[in-house]
Design a protein around this motif. Structure first.
Motif, mmCIF file in Angstrom:
data_model
loop_
_atom_site.group_PDB
_atom_site.id
_atom_site.type_symbol
_atom_site.label_atom_id
_atom_site.label_comp_id
_atom_site.label_asym_id
_atom_site.label_seq_id
_atom_site.Cartn_x
_atom_site.Cartn_y
_atom_site.Cartn_z
ATOM 1 N N GLN A 175 -1.863 -10.643 -7.505
ATOM 2 C CA GLN A 175 -2.781 -10.239 -8.572
ATOM 3 C C GLN A 175 -3.622 -9.041 -8.134
ATOM 4 N N GLN A 176 -4.024 -9.017 -6.876
ATOM 5 C CA GLN A 176 -4.791 -7.869 -6.366
ATOM 6 C C GLN A 176 -3.932 -6.609 -6.399
ATOM 7 N N TRP A 177 -2.659 -6.750 -6.042
ATOM 8 C CA TRP A 177 -1.764 -5.586 -6.060
ATOM 9 C C TRP A 177 -1.559 -5.080 -7.480
ATOM 10 N N LYS A 178 -1.391 -5.991 -8.425
ATOM 11 C CA LYS A 178 -1.237 -5.557 -9.813
ATOM 12 C C LYS A 178 -2.472 -4.796 -10.291
ATOM 13 N N GLY A 179 -3.639 -5.239 -9.857
ATOM 14 C CA GLY A 179 -4.856 -4.515 -10.220
ATOM 15 C C GLY A 179 -4.853 -3.097 -9.675
ATOM 16 N N ASP A 193 2.351 -15.451 -2.607
ATOM 17 C CA ASP A 193 0.896 -15.604 -2.609
ATOM 18 C C ASP A 193 0.357 -15.013 -3.909
ATOM 19 N N ARG A 194 -0.081 -15.843 -4.833
ATOM 20 C CA ARG A 194 -0.493 -15.371 -6.149
ATOM 21 C C ARG A 194 -1.695 -14.431 -6.066
ATOM 22 N N LEU A 195 -2.675 -14.740 -5.194
ATOM 23 C CA LEU A 195 -3.871 -13.911 -5.091
ATOM 24 C C LEU A 195 -3.523 -12.502 -4.623
ATOM 25 N N ALA A 223 0.834 -1.204 0.000
ATOM 26 C CA ALA A 223 0.000 0.000 0.000
ATOM 27 C C ALA A 223 0.870 1.255 0.000
ATOM 28 N N ARG A 224 1.960 1.231 0.766
ATOM 29 C CA ARG A 224 2.854 2.397 0.803
ATOM 30 C C ARG A 224 3.554 2.582 -0.546
ATOM 31 N N ILE A 225 3.958 1.487 -1.163
ATOM 32 C CA ILE A 225 4.578 1.594 -2.481
ATOM 33 C C ILE A 225 3.593 2.200 -3.476
ATOM 34 N N THR A 226 2.365 1.700 -3.464
ATOM 35 C CA THR A 226 1.354 2.182 -4.414
ATOM 36 C C THR A 226 1.104 3.668 -4.240
ATOM 37 N N ALA A 227 0.913 4.103 -2.995
ATOM 38 C CA ALA A 227 0.624 5.512 -2.729
ATOM 39 C C ALA A 227 1.822 6.394 -3.085
ATOM 40 N N THR A 228 3.031 5.944 -2.740
ATOM 41 C CA THR A 228 4.218 6.754 -3.014
ATOM 42 C C THR A 228 4.509 6.789 -4.507
ATOM 43 N N LEU A 229 4.292 5.678 -5.196
ATOM 44 C CA LEU A 229 4.499 5.659 -6.642
ATOM 45 C C LEU A 229 3.558 6.636 -7.337
#
Length: 280
Positions: free
Chosen positions: A201-205, A196-198, A170-176
């Motif tokens: 995949q959620q993070w990639k989304g 954990d594949r699931l 979550a921190r990577i996503t927000a900072t990116l």
């Protein structure tokens, strides 16, 4: 997932990450303009493959040692980076990303390293003695934004956390997202482990929904089928990779796959544009 690097130095993920990092920086250096290279999670900089932590996992045997046993010339640049910190033919020390990037510096380039962990930061300063690197001891995500835009026209930020915290993604996503608003043309590399594949995949989304163009995803799956509950490989998100890098990528990826495939497995390594992938 706890991924303290001293336990995993020289593993298959390092071979892929550092091979691609070398190729990426060299592609950018085809232009003479200065580069700023930033490592937000720099670690110790140099690792003893015979040390207690590395020996406990033994992962270098399936990473750097496989790369050294392989004859493919496409891995020569990677092997040269490891040999540069060793004496003799066999690797006993392993260079982290700070050492790898320091070897690539031209006189006009700048290297900025950050490591929040006090003991690791102390080790990093020792490992980088004699190089022009600036070493910081700050929160990685605060430093990432604070250094943007870089003072040079072009630059690379490497984000390589241990994924010890549950909110790391979550921190990577927000900072990116914030970094892209400040520095839309900059090159960013985000490393991650595959377990954990699931969750992945959620993070990639979530990352796809940021709407960032030129968002490349390289994934290396070691096994032909998922192995539940263990480390299955690693990947990189690369924002704004240069054309020269993406054009040279397919044969390098195949060389890495072949060198690192576990016994009895072919393995898989792929590069796809994130915005072109099916939403999972």
């Amino acid at each position: 997932m706890n991924y303290r690097h001293s336990f995993h130095a020289g593993n298959s993920a390092d071979v892929v990450k550092h091979s691609l990092l070398i190729a990426l920086v060299r592609a950018l250096q085809q232009k003479p303009g200065a580069l700023t290279l930033i490592d937000a999670h720099a670690g110790c900089g140099l690792y003893d493959l015979g040390g207690e932590q590395a020996q406990r996992t033994g992962e270098a045997a399936y990473g750097v040692l496989r790369a050294f046993a392989d004859a493919n010339p496409l891995l020569d640049d990677y092997r040269a980076a490891v040999r540069a910190v060793n004496v003799g033919t066999e690797p006993h020390l392993y260079p982290g990303s700070p050492q790898v990037m320091a070897q690539l510096l031209r006189p006009q380039d700048v290297l900025i390293l950050n490591e929040k962990h006090p003991e690791d930061a102390h080790a990093l300063r020792g490992a980088m003695r004699g190089t022009p690197a600036a070493v910081h001891e700050r929160d990685a995500y605060e430093l990432w934004l604070a250094m943007l835009p870089t003072r040079t026209a072009r630059g690379v930020v490497v984000v390589d956390p241990p994924y010890e915290q549950t909110d790391e993604r979550a921190r990577i996503t927000a900072t990116l997202a914030a970094a892209h608003r400040k520095w839309a043309h900059g090159v960013t590399v985000v490393w991650y482990p595959l377990k954990d594949r699931l969750t992945h995949q959620q993070w990639k989304g979530q990352l796809r929904r940021l709407g960032i163009p030129k968002f490349l995803n390289v994934e290396h799956w070691l096994y032909d089928a998922d192995q539940p509950g263990i480390y299955n490989g690693a990947g990189l998100f690369i924002i704004n990779p240069p054309y020269a890098f993406t054009q040279a990528l397919p044969p390098l990826l195949d060389a890495l796959r072949a060198a690192l495939a576990p016994d009895g497995h072919r393995g898989d390594i792929s590069a796809r544009w994130l915005d072109a992938q099916r939403a999972d």
